[in-house]
Motif scaffolding. Structure first.
Motif, PDB file in Angstrom:
ATOM      1  N   GLN A   1       0.894  -1.135   0.022  1.00  0.00           N
ATOM      2  CA  GLN A   1      -0.132   0.088  -0.106  1.00  0.00           C
ATOM      3  C   GLN A   1       0.992   1.280   0.057  1.00  0.00           C
ATOM      4  O   GLN A   1       0.394   2.333  -0.359  1.00  0.00           O
ATOM      5  CB  GLN A   1      -0.798   0.190   0.979  1.00  0.00           C
TER       6      GLN A   1
ATOM      7  N   ARG B   1       3.708   1.276  -1.750  1.00  0.00           N
ATOM      8  CA  ARG B   1       4.473   1.636  -3.179  1.00  0.00           C
ATOM      9  C   ARG B   1       3.854   2.123  -4.074  1.00  0.00           C
ATOM     10  O   ARG B   1       4.239   2.869  -4.897  1.00  0.00           O
ATOM     11  CB  ARG B   1       4.834   0.224  -3.541  1.00  0.00           C
ATOM     12  N   LYS B   2       2.507   2.182  -3.811  1.00  0.00           N
ATOM     13  CA  LYS B   2       1.859   2.865  -4.978  1.00  0.00           C
ATOM     14  C   LYS B   2       1.728   4.260  -5.022  1.00  0.00           C
ATOM     15  O   LYS B   2       1.801   4.893  -4.142  1.00  0.00           O
ATOM     16  CB  LYS B   2       0.190   2.421  -5.008  1.00  0.00           C
ATOM     17  N   SER B   3       1.931   4.698  -6.316  1.00  0.00           N
ATOM     18  CA  SER B   3       1.772   6.177  -6.544  1.00  0.00           C
ATOM     19  C   SER B   3       1.450   6.349  -7.905  1.00  0.00           C
ATOM     20  O   SER B   3       1.795   5.771  -8.803  1.00  0.00           O
ATOM     21  CB  SER B   3       3.193   6.769  -6.337  1.00  0.00           C
ATOM     22  N   GLU B   4       0.327   7.184  -8.120  1.00  0.00           N
ATOM     23  CA  GLU B   4      -0.169   7.547  -9.495  1.00  0.00           C
ATOM     24  C   GLU B   4      -0.343   8.916  -9.751  1.00  0.00           C
ATOM     25  O   GLU B   4      -0.452   9.884  -9.038  1.00  0.00           O
ATOM     26  CB  GLU B   4      -1.715   6.885  -9.395  1.00  0.00           C
ATOM     27  N   PRO B   5      -0.170   9.233 -10.904  1.00  0.00           N
ATOM     28  CA  PRO B   5      -0.079  10.595 -11.860  1.00  0.00           C
ATOM     29  C   PRO B   5      -1.650  11.114 -11.262  1.00  0.00           C
ATOM     30  O   PRO B   5      -2.580  10.414 -11.307  1.00  0.00           O
ATOM     31  CB  PRO B   5      -0.032  10.557 -13.109  1.00  0.00           C
ATOM     32  N   GLN B   6      -1.695  12.254 -10.663  1.00  0.00           N
ATOM     33  CA  GLN B   6      -2.899  13.058 -10.546  1.00  0.00           C
ATOM     34  C   GLN B   6      -3.164  14.203 -11.067  1.00  0.00           C
ATOM     35  O   GLN B   6      -2.035  15.059 -11.440  1.00  0.00           O
ATOM     36  CB  GLN B   6      -2.796  13.316  -8.798  1.00  0.00           C
TER      37      GLN B   6
ATOM     38  N   LYS C   1       6.032   7.996   2.205  1.00  0.00           N
ATOM     39  CA  LYS C   1       5.020   7.044   2.148  1.00  0.00           C
ATOM     40  C   LYS C   1       4.128   6.756   3.179  1.00  0.00           C
ATOM     41  O   LYS C   1       2.985   6.084   3.133  1.00  0.00           O
ATOM     42  CB  LYS C   1       5.652   5.852   1.367  1.00  0.00           C
TER      43      LYS C   1
END
Ligand code: TYD
Ligand code: MG
Length: 453
Positions: free
Chosen positions: A50, A52-57, A203
């Motif tokens: 949980q 590690r995730k990273s998304e463009p926003q 994180k």
């Protein structure tokens, strides 16, 4: 077998070279290049999925004002942090050994333990030593967890398990990661560990305080190389001979950078000084020449400080100029302005200027204080102890207006000053005199006349 690469790295600035050099070509320090080894395997930090995730926003979809601040319970520390510690931020606290970094962070973490468990990792002191200090500081809390450890992996594993509200690492120079073969405290170790801790903080949203030692020799990696990595850099300054300590913001991604916090080291820990002006003026000699009070501004905080000077006949050839707490070149320049524009003969005189209390003042508002105190000492005329000055001096001897005059006057009136000598440009604009006599001056001649009469 991973390939091991050997290189030489400057312990002062981080410059790397494939071969050894006596002098670092980057920062000019001597004997600072040390052999370091690095395995060429990409190092990876094991974090749960949980994190590690990273998304463009979308920028527009991000909620503003998301930075959540928590009070440490120490108002002076909150102030330099920009109003409390921001979740997921990494704060580096630098300073000479013995200045009080561990003491302050133990007090801060005790304040933060109000919100849940906190983790204090020490690679320098044993839990027993920390316990003794905590007793001295009267810290009683069931939520402070002490951990004597220097392995970064083990620290991060523990942090992941506990998910504390805040972490203190005392000090970053003692922590090491197995991914790098260099010794703990070397530039590559310190940098790598800080980068991993930064990633972890971001994180996990846990704020991390790092203690960093500064050494002149550069024998262990100074916190300088860390300044780019962390969010906030605080420097703890102070004179060993004095009990006050000043916490200064050098870099802050979450607030202003010229804030200061003032503390006093007492026998039961650091005490906040809420009214530093009074403290700095406590032992001021009255009716003696060569002493002026300047209303300075540090960040958003007005500070009344005493500037002293001593002008005496030069005994050997070259006149000496010595400054403590103010810029040396600035004083030289002001001495030249005094000679040329006010006709003071300082050519055959030694000039010493000192800011009382171990403070350092960089803003130009101190100029008028410097020329007043030098002129007062040269002519041996004391300045009215109820008067204070501020203003910038230009090269043609003009007194220039400076920012935020009213805050300064208000502070001065609060502690009993009666007369303000300030730039005409400021005197014309202020709305309230706060019960003080306001004297606006436009050049150094009229300024000296106003303060020395
Ligand atoms: P410390 O926090 O250990 O410094 P650092 O971590 O920056 O090396 O503080 C060291 C000094 O502070 C030490 O000389 C003792 C003094 N001190 C006090 O005067 N009063 C106190 O209550 C404490 C805890 C320390
Ligand atoms: Mg310490």
């Amino acid at each position: 077998m991973p390939k091991v690469k050997t290189f030489y790295q400057c312990q002062s600035c981080g410059y790397t070279s494939p071969k050894w050099l006596g002098k670092c070509p980057d920062c000019g320090e001597w004997n600072t290049l040390v052999e370091e080894r690095k395995e060429t395997v990409p190092s990876r930090l094991s974090l749960p999925a949980q994190f590690r995730k990273s998304e463009p926003q979308l920028l527009s979809s991000i909620k503003a004002g998301y930075e959540q601040r928590t009070s440490t319970g120490i108002r002076e520390l909150d102030r330099v942090l920009g109003g409390g510690v921001v979740t997921g931020s990494v704060v580096l606290v630098g300073g000479d050994p013995g200045i009080g970094k561990s003491t302050m962070l133990l007090q801060a973490i005790a304040g933060l333990s109000k919100y849940g468990q906190v983790l204090y990792v020490s690679g320098e002191e044993s839990p027993e030593q920390i316990k003794i200090r905590a007793e001295r500081l009267s810290i009683i809390s069931d939520d402070i967890i002490l951990f004597s450890e220097t392995s970064l992996r083990s620290i991060l594993d523990t942090a992941l398990k506990l998910m504390p509200k805040a972490i203190v690492i005392d000090s970053i120079q003692t922590v090491y990661t197995e991914d790098i073969l260099s010794a703990p405290g070397s530039v590559s170790q310190v940098r790598e560990c800080a980068a991993k801790l930064m990633l972890f903080a971001k994180k996990s949203d846990i704020p991390i305080f790092l203690v960093g030692h500064v050494t002149k020799e550069g024998a262990i990696a100074g916190p300088r190389v860390l300044e780019h990595i962390v969010d906030t850099v605080l420097y703890f300054e102070g004179d060993r001979g004095h009990s006050y300590r000043i916490l200064r913001t050098v870099k802050n991604r979450f607030g202003s950078t010229n804030e200061i916090g003032v503390f006093e080291m007492s026998d039961s820990g650091l005490r906040e000084i809420e009214n530093p002006s009074e403290l700095f003026l406590l032992e001021r000699p009255l009716n003696v020449s060569g002493s002026t009070v300047v209303a300075a501004l540090e960040g958003t905080r007005p500070l009344m400080v005493e500037i002293q000077s001593l002008v005496s006949q030069t005994n050997f050839g070259m006149p000496r100029r010595t400054t403590i707490g103010v810029d040396f070149n600035r004083v030289n320049l002001l001495v030249a302005v005094l000679e040329k524009r006010a006709g003071l003969h300082l050519g055959g005189m030694d000039v010493f200027v000192n800011v009382v209390g171990g403070l350092r003042i960089i803003e130009p508002a101190v100029d008028l204080g410097i020329i007043s105190t030098i002129a007062s000492s040269l002519r041996d005329i004391p300045i009215d102890p109820k008067a204070f000055v501020f203003g910038e001096v230009g090269l043609s001897g003009e007194i220039r207006a400076i920012a935020q005059a009213e805050i300064r006057i208000k502070e001065a009136s609060k502690i009993g000053f009666k007369r303000a000598v300030m730039p005409l440009g400021n005197a014309d604009k202020i709305n309230s005199s706060f019960g003080l006599e306001i004297v606006g001056v436009k050049d150094i001649e009229s300024a000296l006349e106003a303060v020395l009469s």
